[in-house]
Design an enzyme around this catalytic site. Structure first.
Site, PDB file in Angstrom:
ATOM      1  N   CYS A  46     -41.919 -19.270 -16.079  1.00  0.00           N
ATOM      2  CA  CYS A  46     -42.721 -20.080 -15.288  1.00  0.00           C
ATOM      3  C   CYS A  46     -42.648 -21.348 -15.930  1.00  0.00           C
ATOM      4  CB  CYS A  46     -44.145 -19.646 -15.203  1.00  0.00           C
ATOM      5  SG  CYS A  46     -45.479 -20.804 -14.456  1.00  0.00           S
ATOM      6  N   THR A  48     -44.980 -23.179 -16.852  1.00  0.00           N
ATOM      7  CA  THR A  48     -45.941 -23.013 -17.936  1.00  0.00           C
ATOM      8  C   THR A  48     -45.298 -22.512 -19.051  1.00  0.00           C
ATOM      9  OG1 THR A  48     -47.852 -22.531 -16.415  1.00  0.00           O
ATOM     10  CG2 THR A  48     -48.129 -22.061 -18.750  1.00  0.00           C
ATOM     11  N   HIS A  51     -43.618 -25.557 -20.929  1.00  0.00           N
ATOM     12  CA  HIS A  51     -44.367 -26.256 -21.632  1.00  0.00           C
ATOM     13  C   HIS A  51     -44.733 -25.726 -22.902  1.00  0.00           C
ATOM     14  CE1 HIS A  51     -45.658 -29.168 -18.509  1.00  0.00           C
ATOM     15  NE2 HIS A  51     -45.592 -28.145 -17.623  1.00  0.00           N
ATOM     16  N   GLU A  72     -45.816 -13.481 -15.843  1.00  0.00           N
ATOM     17  CA  GLU A  72     -45.376 -13.133 -14.433  1.00  0.00           C
ATOM     18  C   GLU A  72     -44.470 -11.873 -14.944  1.00  0.00           C
ATOM     19  OE1 GLU A  72     -43.351 -16.483 -12.889  1.00  0.00           O
ATOM     20  OE2 GLU A  72     -44.733 -17.759 -13.049  1.00  0.00           O
ATOM     21  N   ASP A 203     -37.968 -33.514  -1.811  1.00  0.00           N
ATOM     22  CA  ASP A 203     -37.680 -33.417  -3.311  1.00  0.00           C
ATOM     23  C   ASP A 203     -36.856 -34.755  -3.549  1.00  0.00           C
ATOM     24  OD1 ASP A 203     -36.773 -32.670  -6.054  1.00  0.00           O
ATOM     25  OD2 ASP A 203     -38.161 -30.800  -5.443  1.00  0.00           O
TER      26      ASP A 203
HETATM   27  P1  NAD Z   1     -41.311 -27.670 -10.398  1.00  0.00           P
HETATM   28  O1  NAD Z   1     -41.644 -28.538 -11.635  1.00  0.00           O
HETATM   29  O2  NAD Z   1     -40.093 -26.537 -10.614  1.00  0.00           O
HETATM   30  O3  NAD Z   1     -41.125 -28.305  -9.108  1.00  0.00           O
HETATM   31  C1  NAD Z   1     -41.658 -29.543  -8.718  1.00  0.00           C
HETATM   32  C2  NAD Z   1     -40.619 -30.390  -7.984  1.00  0.00           C
HETATM   33  O4  NAD Z   1     -41.124 -31.567  -7.674  1.00  0.00           O
HETATM   34  C3  NAD Z   1     -39.076 -30.582  -8.708  1.00  0.00           C
HETATM   35  O5  NAD Z   1     -38.110 -29.887  -7.975  1.00  0.00           O
HETATM   36  C4  NAD Z   1     -39.015 -32.063  -8.547  1.00  0.00           C
HETATM   37  O6  NAD Z   1     -37.748 -32.587  -8.413  1.00  0.00           O
HETATM   38  C5  NAD Z   1     -39.833 -32.436  -7.417  1.00  0.00           C
HETATM   39  N1  NAD Z   1     -40.270 -33.914  -7.359  1.00  0.00           N
HETATM   40  C6  NAD Z   1     -40.451 -34.617  -8.422  1.00  0.00           C
HETATM   41  N2  NAD Z   1     -40.617 -36.010  -7.961  1.00  0.00           N
HETATM   42  C7  NAD Z   1     -40.789 -35.648  -6.401  1.00  0.00           C
HETATM   43  C8  NAD Z   1     -41.012 -36.707  -5.537  1.00  0.00           C
HETATM   44  N3  NAD Z   1     -41.456 -38.086  -5.605  1.00  0.00           N
HETATM   45  N4  NAD Z   1     -41.202 -36.110  -4.128  1.00  0.00           N
HETATM   46  C9  NAD Z   1     -40.907 -34.719  -3.956  1.00  0.00           C
HETATM   47  N5  NAD Z   1     -40.512 -34.017  -4.829  1.00  0.00           N
HETATM   48  C10 NAD Z   1     -40.620 -34.417  -6.289  1.00  0.00           C
HETATM   49  O7  NAD Z   1     -42.693 -26.878 -10.533  1.00  0.00           O
HETATM   50  P2  NAD Z   1     -43.080 -25.411  -9.804  1.00  0.00           P
HETATM   51  O8  NAD Z   1     -43.092 -24.378 -10.625  1.00  0.00           O
HETATM   52  O9  NAD Z   1     -42.453 -25.130  -8.389  1.00  0.00           O
HETATM   53  O10 NAD Z   1     -44.725 -25.588  -9.630  1.00  0.00           O
HETATM   54  C11 NAD Z   1     -45.148 -26.674  -8.687  1.00  0.00           C
HETATM   55  C12 NAD Z   1     -46.238 -27.298  -9.145  1.00  0.00           C
HETATM   56  O11 NAD Z   1     -47.544 -26.769  -9.214  1.00  0.00           O
HETATM   57  C13 NAD Z   1     -46.094 -28.034 -10.629  1.00  0.00           C
HETATM   58  O12 NAD Z   1     -46.659 -29.279 -10.638  1.00  0.00           O
HETATM   59  C14 NAD Z   1     -46.945 -27.040 -11.431  1.00  0.00           C
HETATM   60  O13 NAD Z   1     -47.317 -27.491 -12.797  1.00  0.00           O
HETATM   61  C15 NAD Z   1     -47.982 -26.642 -10.556  1.00  0.00           C
HETATM   62  N6  NAD Z   1     -48.713 -25.351 -10.953  1.00  0.00           N
HETATM   63  C16 NAD Z   1     -49.973 -25.391 -10.554  1.00  0.00           C
HETATM   64  C17 NAD Z   1     -50.651 -24.349 -10.703  1.00  0.00           C
HETATM   65  C18 NAD Z   1     -52.157 -24.137 -10.230  1.00  0.00           C
HETATM   66  O14 NAD Z   1     -52.658 -23.056 -10.576  1.00  0.00           O
HETATM   67  N7  NAD Z   1     -52.687 -25.306  -9.854  1.00  0.00           N
HETATM   68  C19 NAD Z   1     -50.019 -23.041 -10.760  1.00  0.00           C
HETATM   69  C20 NAD Z   1     -48.540 -22.991 -11.187  1.00  0.00           C
HETATM   70  C21 NAD Z   1     -47.881 -24.364 -10.953  1.00  0.00           C
HETATM   71 ZN    ZN Z   2     -46.660 -18.448 -13.707  1.00  0.00          ZN
END
Ligand code: NAD
Ligand code: ZN
Length: 355
Positions: A46, A48, A51, A72, A203
């Site tokens: 993930c 996470t 990080h 996961e 994206d």
């Molecule tokens: P990821 O980092 O793989 O995907 C994020 C995507 O956003 C990337 O492909 C990146 O290129 C794109 N991006 C960057 N700038 C952009 C822009 N200006 N316009 C459009 N797209 C842009 O993340 P992921 O694993 O798919 O997770 C998605 C998000 O959800 C992350 O921010 C993650 O931290 C968050 N998340 C939150 C929870 C929650 O419980 N709230 C749980 C899991 C993940």
């Molecule tokens: Zn996860």
């Protein structure tokens, strides 16, 4: 010298407060009365975990060292605590990685996903990147035969996508998803399955947009090179999108989404911005936008919905782009760190024979 070595397992441990993870031998956990022991088959990596791998500011403030990482997973029950009912040895399972309390008002009202005392496996408690995981039976999710271990290992992020996408009615609505990471892409597949009309995903990474098109029936838009407005005109969207799913954590993406919404549009935000970021609140007020923050999965409604959708034709299998033995975890993390992969799945079943 003891006559018998304690049974041990391989686990991927945050063993030092610095970049990286270390594959170590640990004792196999023993179940408490309400726990089960799960022999892990597959795990998903993930964001996470990235990080935690990078040991950034959030990770160093949050994660105790040493800790078995990962949340996961899919596997098989091998042992039951003595109070556990309704589950059996040999049963294939996944599980909710958020451990919730029973004291808060939210939990006592049945809204477990809103419990403020939530703790995460692989983040605050011992995790699933191991041959064996000890998990409270309450959190265990049995897997039907038609949900594979690979899919079982990505139900956690699919659940994020389902929770976010089903926040608002999608039937015949026009949906904008910002961020074609694995979760944004799966949310697009869910929106299609749930009956949305036009689904546009944005994206700035062409690899991610190409993957989105492979996994789901969506219109990919690279906002670094294309004008979202042109795409909306071509689709005949006069006022804008009805529903927005923010899945990038990027400020510009949220601004762009607010501009592209209809008056009274509904936005569910899963993406986590890296710290405080400026928001044009007056635009949100004057457009009468309904904004919802989304955390985790609804416990357990999201799980029921998600498994039913998988059994009813939802196919996200192509979002898994890389598979490795857990012994090759470094290659899997390298793929994730590249920022262009889909989901990366590690296989824990071959470890015994390989070591
Ligand atoms: P990821 O980092 O793989 O995907 C994020 C995507 O956003 C990337 O492909 C990146 O290129 C794109 N991006 C960057 N700038 C952009 C822009 N200006 N316009 C459009 N797209 C842009 O993340 P992921 O694993 O798919 O997770 C998605 C998000 O959800 C992350 O921010 C993650 O931290 C968050 N998340 C939150 C929870 C929650 O419980 N709230 C749980 C899991 C993940
Ligand atoms: Zn996860």
């Amino acid at each position: 010298m003891t006559p018998y070595a304690q049974p041990s397992m391989k686990a991927l441990v945050k063993a030092h407060p610095e970049k990286g993870l270390w594959l170590q031998d640990l004792a196999i956990p023993q179940p408490g009365d309400d726990d089960v022991i799960i022999r892990i088959h597959k795990t998903g990596i993930c964001g996470t975990d990235i990080h935690i791998w990078n040991w950034d500011e959030w990770a160093s403030k949050t994660v105790p060292v040493p800790l078995v990482t990962g949340h996961e997973f899919a596997g098989e029950i091998v042992e039951l605590g003595r109070n556990v009912k309704g589950l059996s040895v040999g049963q294939r399972v996944s599980g909710e990685g958020h451990l919730v309390g029973t004291e808060s008002r939210q939990s006592r009202s049945g809204k477990f996903h809103l419990d403020p005392d939530t703790r995460g496996i692989g983040v605050n408690e011992q995790g699933a990147f191991a041959e064996y995981l000890c998990l409270n039976s309450f959190n265990v999710i049995p897997l039907p035969d038609d949900v594979s271990d690979d899919i079982g290992a990505i139900l956690d992020p699919l659940g994020n996508a389902v929770h976010t996408a089903l926040s608002f009615d999608l039937i015949s609505e026009d949906v904008l998803i910002t961020g074609a990471g694995p979760i944004g892409i799966m949310a697009a597949a869910v929106a299609r399955h749930a009956g949305a009309r036009h689904i546009v995903i944005t994206d700035v990474n062409p690899d991610r947009l190409a993957l989105a098109e492979v996994v789901a029936d969506v219109i990919p838009v690279n906002v670094a090179t294309e004008d979202l407005k042109d795409v909306m005109d071509k689709l005949g969207l006069k006022q804008g999108f009805d529903v927005g799913l923010e899945m990038s954590g990027n400020q510009q993406a949220l601004d762009q989404m607010v501009e592209a919404m209809v008056m009274g549009g509904r936005i569910a935000m899963l993406g986590i911005p890296p710290g405080k970021s400026p928001v044009d609140w007056s635009r949100i007020v004057f457009k009468a936008i309904n904004l919802k923050g989304v955390y985790g999965r609804e416990i357990f409604e999201t799980w029921y919905k998600m498994i039913a959708m998988l059994q009813n034709g939802l196919d996200v299998s192509k979002v898994i782009t890389h598979r490795y033995s857990a012994l090759d975890f470094e290659a899997g993390f390298a793929d994730m760190l590249s920022g262009s992969s889909g989901k990366v799945v590690l296989d824990w079943t071959a470890i015994k024979s390989a070591t």
